[in-house]
Motif scaffolding. Structure first.
Motif, PDB file in Angstrom:
ATOM      1  N   SER A 140      -6.658   1.445   3.862  1.00 44.81           N
ATOM      2  CA  SER A 140      -6.274   0.624   2.550  1.00 44.81           C
ATOM      3  C   SER A 140      -5.669  -0.703   3.289  1.00 44.81           C
ATOM      4  CB  SER A 140      -5.220   1.284   1.632  1.00 44.81           C
ATOM      5  OG  SER A 140      -5.928   2.427   1.177  1.00 44.81           O
ATOM      6  N   CYS A 141      -5.010  -0.361   4.379  1.00 43.85           N
ATOM      7  CA  CYS A 141      -4.243  -1.729   4.939  1.00 43.85           C
ATOM      8  C   CYS A 141      -4.967  -2.692   5.700  1.00 43.85           C
ATOM      9  CB  CYS A 141      -3.032  -1.339   5.833  1.00 43.85           C
ATOM     10  SG  CYS A 141      -1.495  -0.608   4.808  1.00 43.85           S
TER      11      CYS A 141
ATOM     12  N   VAL B 151       0.661  -1.270  -0.053  1.00 39.92           N
ATOM     13  CA  VAL B 151      -0.123  -0.059   0.104  1.00 39.92           C
ATOM     14  C   VAL B 151       0.982   1.401   0.069  1.00 39.92           C
ATOM     15  CG1 VAL B 151      -1.698   1.211   1.349  1.00 39.92           C
ATOM     16  CG2 VAL B 151      -1.871  -1.113   0.916  1.00 39.92           C
TER      17      VAL B 151
ATOM     18  N   LYS C 213      -3.990  -8.199   5.036  1.00 38.70           N
ATOM     19  CA  LYS C 213      -4.514  -7.001   5.737  1.00 38.70           C
ATOM     20  C   LYS C 213      -4.194  -7.087   7.211  1.00 38.70           C
ATOM     21  CE  LYS C 213      -6.953  -5.643   2.288  1.00 38.70           C
ATOM     22  NZ  LYS C 213      -6.971  -4.535   1.672  1.00 38.70           N
TER      23      LYS C 213
END
Length: 381
Positions: A379-380, A292, A337
């Motif tokens: 985003s992560c 990311v 994630k």
């Protein structure tokens, strides 16, 4: 780019299989006669630690051991370590283990003779000059993982338990006097730790290479460090007894820590608060954040990573490199994630506020703000 910089490079390193047997000589070189071996709880009862204590004892150095060290060391660990150091009448520290044992061991040696609180020496401006340099005990560092490179660093990371914030404590004399890098000590690392620590070294090299600061020596070291991880981490992951791969990974770890004198960036600015709040493994957290952050920095780093890709034999320039990083993570069993590591999105605002205060922000090629850090965390997640 301004062509100015303050540069400092590592210390005396005894590198090679079996060189833990030279521990007594290393202590003598550092001027230590009664060392305290500082390590984490997980290593305390392992054969490599017992064998190291035997080497100390047979050389007349005693068996001083402090192992009350958490995976993310805290001020409480430091207080207890200093007490053990003073009670035992020790005159130096053997910092032994992965990042947690190395960081805490270095801080025990640093703080045992200081009169100010540890937070007064945070890596801000010239705060390090507040320390009594003559009161810093000598340090011999013995890494048992290949990732953080803390054995050749002039700083340690410690968590403030009251605020759940990781702080970087800096002083030039936190740098160990002697380092013993014996790849045989890393043979027993589990696959998950091999992967997480190895990708920590890779993240150090990636962020150092991305940093806009001027440090061509670090730039070259970071590039070769990336190559070593690319070639040898899969071998060490597949076969933990591959001593050649383990040795090259120990080199890559030191290279990453040496290179990031040029700067770190958003990967570490994010990873530090995630680790402090959710107690995640640092290297694994870095690996999750890396794809990311590379995408976020793309416009500023594309050209230089086109060259990296060519050097590493990766097709497709920058895009090929970013695809490789995700595939490499997948190959090493790294989750995609942060939520897979236990992080929750309800803390994103708090995490972003913590991240913007992290010294690593200054080395990111794109200016970081609370708002764009929130986006990176989302985003992560």
């Amino acid at each position: 780019m301004t062509l100015t910089g303050n540069w400092s490079y590592p210390t005396a390193i005894r590198f090679g299989a079996g060189r833990i047997k030279e521990l007594a000589e290393a202590c003598a070189q550092a001027g230590i006669k009664r060392p305290l071996l500082v390590t984490d709880r997980g290593l305390a009862e392992l054969p490599i630690t017992r064998a190291t204590l035997d080497i100390m004892e047979s050389a007349g150095l005693g068996r001083g051991l402090f192992a009350e060290v958490d995976s993310n060391p805290t001020e409480g660990n430091l207080t207890a370590g200093i007490e053990a150091y003073k009670t035992g009448g020790h005159d130096g520290v053997i910092a032994f283990g992965g990042g947690s044992g190395l960081d805490l061991g270095k801080l025990v040696a640093f703080m045992a003779g200081q009169t100010r609180p540890v937070w007064d020496f945070e890596d801000i401006g010239d705060w390090w000059t507040r320390a009594d340099a003559d009161a810093i005990a000598p340090i011999v560092a013995v890494p048992t993982t290949a990732g953080t490179g803390a054995e050749v660093g002039r700083a340690s990371v410690i968590t403030n338990p009251a605020t759940h914030v990781k702080k970087i404590i800096f002083h030039p004399r936190i740098l160990p006097t002697v380092v013993i890098c014996d790849p045989e000590l890393t043979v027993g690392m589990p696959k998950t730790i091999t992967a997480g620590t190895g990708l920590d070294a890779f993240a150090h090299c990636v962020e150092a290479f991305s940093s806009p600061h001027y440090h061509p020596m670090s730039q070259g070291i970071a590039l070769e460090g990336m190559r070593l991880v690319k070639e040898y981490l899969p071998r060490a992951y597949a076969d933990g007894s591959d001593i050649e791969a383990r040795a090259h990974m120990m080199s890559a770890a030191m290279m990453g820590a040496t290179a990031f004198q040029k700067g770190l960036g958003a990967i570490h600015a994010m990873s530090h608060p995630i680790g402090a709040v959710f107690n995640t493994h640092h290297g694994t957290t870095n690996a999750v954040c890396m794809p990311v952050v590379l995408a976020f920095n793309a416009d500023s780093i594309r050209d230089r990573f086109d060259r990296v890709a060519a050097y590493l034999g990766i097709d497709g320039g920058f895009e090929g490199f970013t695809s490789f990083v995700q595939a490499f993570n997948d190959q090493m069993g790294i989750p995609r994630k942060l939520s897979d590591l236990g992080a929750t999105p309800d803390r994103i605002g708090e995490l972003a506020e913590m991240a913007i205060e992290d010294p690593s922000c200054g080395g990111n090629p794109v200016e970081l703000t609370v708002e764009n850090l929130k986006g990176l965390f989302r985003s992560c997640m």
